[in-house]
Design an enzyme around this catalytic site. Sequence first.
Site, PDB file in Angstrom:
ATOM      1  N   ARG A 208       0.833  -1.188   0.000  1.00 58.30           N
ATOM      2  CA  ARG A 208       0.000   0.000   0.000  1.00 58.30           C
ATOM      3  C   ARG A 208       0.876   1.250   0.000  1.00 58.30           C
ATOM      4  O   ARG A 208       2.092   1.167  -0.018  1.00 58.30           O
ATOM      5  CB  ARG A 208      -0.926  -0.001   1.229  1.00 58.30           C
ATOM      6  CG  ARG A 208      -0.168   0.193   2.526  1.00 58.30           C
ATOM      7  CD  ARG A 208      -0.916  -0.210   3.787  1.00 58.30           C
ATOM      8  NE  ARG A 208      -2.253   0.286   3.909  1.00 58.30           N
ATOM      9  CZ  ARG A 208      -2.901   0.392   5.072  1.00 58.30           C
ATOM     10  NH1 ARG A 208      -2.287   0.054   6.210  1.00 58.30           N
ATOM     11  NH2 ARG A 208      -4.136   0.829   5.122  1.00 58.30           N
ATOM     12  N   THR A 210       3.041   4.161   1.325  1.00 62.58           N
ATOM     13  CA  THR A 210       3.892   4.254   2.517  1.00 62.58           C
ATOM     14  C   THR A 210       4.499   5.638   2.704  1.00 62.58           C
ATOM     15  O   THR A 210       5.159   5.883   3.707  1.00 62.58           O
ATOM     16  CB  THR A 210       5.064   3.251   2.429  1.00 62.58           C
ATOM     17  OG1 THR A 210       5.881   3.588   1.303  1.00 62.58           O
ATOM     18  CG2 THR A 210       4.563   1.823   2.315  1.00 62.58           C
ATOM     19  N   TRP A 221      13.520   3.371 -10.006  1.00 62.88           N
ATOM     20  CA  TRP A 221      12.894   3.109 -11.301  1.00 62.88           C
ATOM     21  C   TRP A 221      13.725   3.646 -12.457  1.00 62.88           C
ATOM     22  O   TRP A 221      13.768   3.050 -13.539  1.00 62.88           O
ATOM     23  CB  TRP A 221      11.477   3.694 -11.333  1.00 62.88           C
ATOM     24  CG  TRP A 221      10.519   2.908 -10.504  1.00 62.88           C
ATOM     25  CD1 TRP A 221       9.894   3.293  -9.358  1.00 62.88           C
ATOM     26  CD2 TRP A 221      10.071   1.566 -10.749  1.00 62.88           C
ATOM     27  NE1 TRP A 221       9.090   2.289  -8.874  1.00 62.88           N
ATOM     28  CE2 TRP A 221       9.176   1.220  -9.708  1.00 62.88           C
ATOM     29  CE3 TRP A 221      10.348   0.633 -11.743  1.00 62.88           C
ATOM     30  CZ2 TRP A 221       8.550  -0.023  -9.638  1.00 62.88           C
ATOM     31  CZ3 TRP A 221       9.715  -0.610 -11.677  1.00 62.88           C
ATOM     32  CH2 TRP A 221       8.839  -0.925 -10.632  1.00 62.88           C
ATOM     33  N   SER A 249       7.489  -2.811 -17.164  1.00 61.48           N
ATOM     34  CA  SER A 249       6.446  -1.786 -17.210  1.00 61.48           C
ATOM     35  C   SER A 249       5.148  -2.293 -16.593  1.00 61.48           C
ATOM     36  O   SER A 249       4.469  -1.573 -15.842  1.00 61.48           O
ATOM     37  CB  SER A 249       6.211  -1.360 -18.661  1.00 61.48           C
ATOM     38  OG  SER A 249       5.087  -0.503 -18.766  1.00 61.48           O
ATOM     39  N   HIS A 252       5.561  -2.412 -12.852  1.00 62.07           N
ATOM     40  CA  HIS A 252       5.538  -1.031 -12.360  1.00 62.07           C
ATOM     41  C   HIS A 252       4.103  -0.509 -12.299  1.00 62.07           C
ATOM     42  O   HIS A 252       3.693   0.118 -11.309  1.00 62.07           O
ATOM     43  CB  HIS A 252       6.390  -0.155 -13.280  1.00 62.07           C
ATOM     44  CG  HIS A 252       6.673   1.208 -12.733  1.00 62.07           C
ATOM     45  ND1 HIS A 252       7.412   2.148 -13.409  1.00 62.07           N
ATOM     46  CD2 HIS A 252       6.292   1.812 -11.571  1.00 62.07           C
ATOM     47  CE1 HIS A 252       7.489   3.260 -12.688  1.00 62.07           C
ATOM     48  NE2 HIS A 252       6.802   3.079 -11.569  1.00 62.07           N
ATOM     49  N   ARG A 282      -0.695   8.103 -13.117  1.00 63.68           N
ATOM     50  CA  ARG A 282       0.473   7.210 -13.182  1.00 63.68           C
ATOM     51  C   ARG A 282       0.303   6.063 -14.176  1.00 63.68           C
ATOM     52  O   ARG A 282       1.290   5.545 -14.694  1.00 63.68           O
ATOM     53  CB  ARG A 282       0.769   6.629 -11.792  1.00 63.68           C
ATOM     54  CG  ARG A 282       1.339   7.630 -10.822  1.00 63.68           C
ATOM     55  CD  ARG A 282       1.932   6.940  -9.610  1.00 63.68           C
ATOM     56  NE  ARG A 282       2.474   7.906  -8.663  1.00 63.68           N
ATOM     57  CZ  ARG A 282       3.063   7.567  -7.519  1.00 63.68           C
ATOM     58  NH1 ARG A 282       3.183   6.284  -7.195  1.00 63.68           N
ATOM     59  NH2 ARG A 282       3.529   8.495  -6.710  1.00 63.68           N
ATOM     60  N   CYS A 382      12.535   2.051   1.521  1.00 57.21           N
ATOM     61  CA  CYS A 382      11.356   1.777   2.341  1.00 57.21           C
ATOM     62  C   CYS A 382      11.280   0.274   2.593  1.00 57.21           C
ATOM     63  O   CYS A 382      11.310  -0.515   1.656  1.00 57.21           O
ATOM     64  CB  CYS A 382      10.116   2.272   1.606  1.00 57.21           C
ATOM     65  SG  CYS A 382       8.572   1.510   2.093  1.00 57.21           S
ATOM     66  N   CYS A 385       8.240  -1.448   1.029  1.00 62.78           N
ATOM     67  CA  CYS A 385       8.377  -1.419  -0.432  1.00 62.78           C
ATOM     68  C   CYS A 385       9.445  -2.414  -0.878  1.00 62.78           C
ATOM     69  O   CYS A 385       9.314  -3.061  -1.916  1.00 62.78           O
ATOM     70  CB  CYS A 385       8.757  -0.022  -0.911  1.00 62.78           C
ATOM     71  SG  CYS A 385       7.686   1.286  -0.305  1.00 62.78           S
TER      72      CYS A 385
END
Length: 474
Positions: A208, A210, A221, A249, A252, A282, A382, A385
């Site tokens: 989720r 963060t 990235w 992609s 992502h 995004r 993170c 993450c």
Amino acid sequence: MVESEAKKIKKGDKMKWRWVIGAFTTILLAIALASRSTPKIPFKSGQFSKSCHCPQDKHRYSGIVEDCCCDYETVDHLNEEVLHPLLQDLVKTPFFRYFKVKLWCNCPFWPDDGMCRLRDCSVCECPENEFPELFKKPYHHGLPSDDLKCQEGKPQAAVDRTLDSKAFRGWTETDNPWTYDDETDNCESESVLDTEMTYVNLQLNPERYTGYTGPSARRIWDAVYSENCPKYPAEELCQEEKILYKLISGLHSSISIHIASDYLLDEATNLWGHNLDLMYNRVLRYPNRVQNLYFTFLFVLRAVTKAADYLEQAEYDTGNPTEDLKTHSLMRQLLYNPKLQAACPLPFDEAKLWKGQRGPELKQKIQAQFKNISALMDCVGCEKCRLWGKLQVLGLGTALKILFSVNGEDHSHQTLELQRNEVIALINLLNRLSESIKFVHEMGAAAEKLNEGTVTSTRLNSLVQQAWASIVKT
């Protein structure tokens, strides 16, 4: 003469006020039209209610998914009716709930300077008594060399679509040439204690938002795309290079969708919900990103169905017989679902790749690129993450391993060997992609209409400002 001038002035005042009234009327009409065109999307506890779904616009994408063997409408239907419900149940079972990971490896490329704003950035680790006791048992160390059946591959030979029917022979600690492995590769860490693996309950650590943003997040990235993936699109790229880009992609896009679907809307009240504006900006505003999401989903689904014999025979033992039987049952339902086999029997055809004299060399090159991408996950600042990045990249690397052989060679009778962690990552990745597909299918139209309303409001504000400026000048 004076009377004539006075009449002119009076007439000018009348014209001025007519113009003001006309401009004001125009503004009111614009507001009325905008209010009719802007969708009124109700909120409920930070989330959109069911009334905001727009089924008439659900199938914006149609036809065959590029480089795959299934169309968008079929994917949405199968995912909603079959795959998503099964995967949701499967990842909640004890076997697929726990993932083994190194969370404290130093970044091998640059000093780790990432920062997280939220408490939700940290990972809650499992105490020793929580995760299954059987997970602590040591792995087998692969099969004897004479047990492997392989045939020398030729550069022009096609990739074999089948796997050895005598599939599962115990969980192993075999290496995956596609990924940097926490268990079989060394961790560049300053402390010996930091090299230890830990078990994480994925259900307690959802993917989720963060608060992990800024240069550190962008650098990850940027490195993945600019240093490891070829420039895309480009005429000189071969099919295999394009597929690597599309997989990254698609992954992502899925990660971005999960951040948008579980977003902190109000930090003061700890209100979580959907951020459709973020999802649009995004992902949805770039059609190729949505297309790549569907492609990655079908690619991973093909890996799971190709390894059906192995996954059916695998041992999903956690010490809880009832739950373990349930896991086996759910896995068989996923692998041999008649609706899936009838509608999309071959989601992706891997046999068309790695042909010609450059095949082996190209495979080694792309293997190295993807392995480098997996190593970049240790640079994510993170913790949560990093957990989900490592899991999903490992899952994608496992799919590549299943579809494209182990050692970069073509085998007519390949014996597949997987780590327990690889299978856990593979199924959880498929579930993540399935959730993203479902969210786009259900909420994509609402996100686009919401954005259209934002554009309309922006234009309206501009019109009002221009009109008001003209009134003030007069």
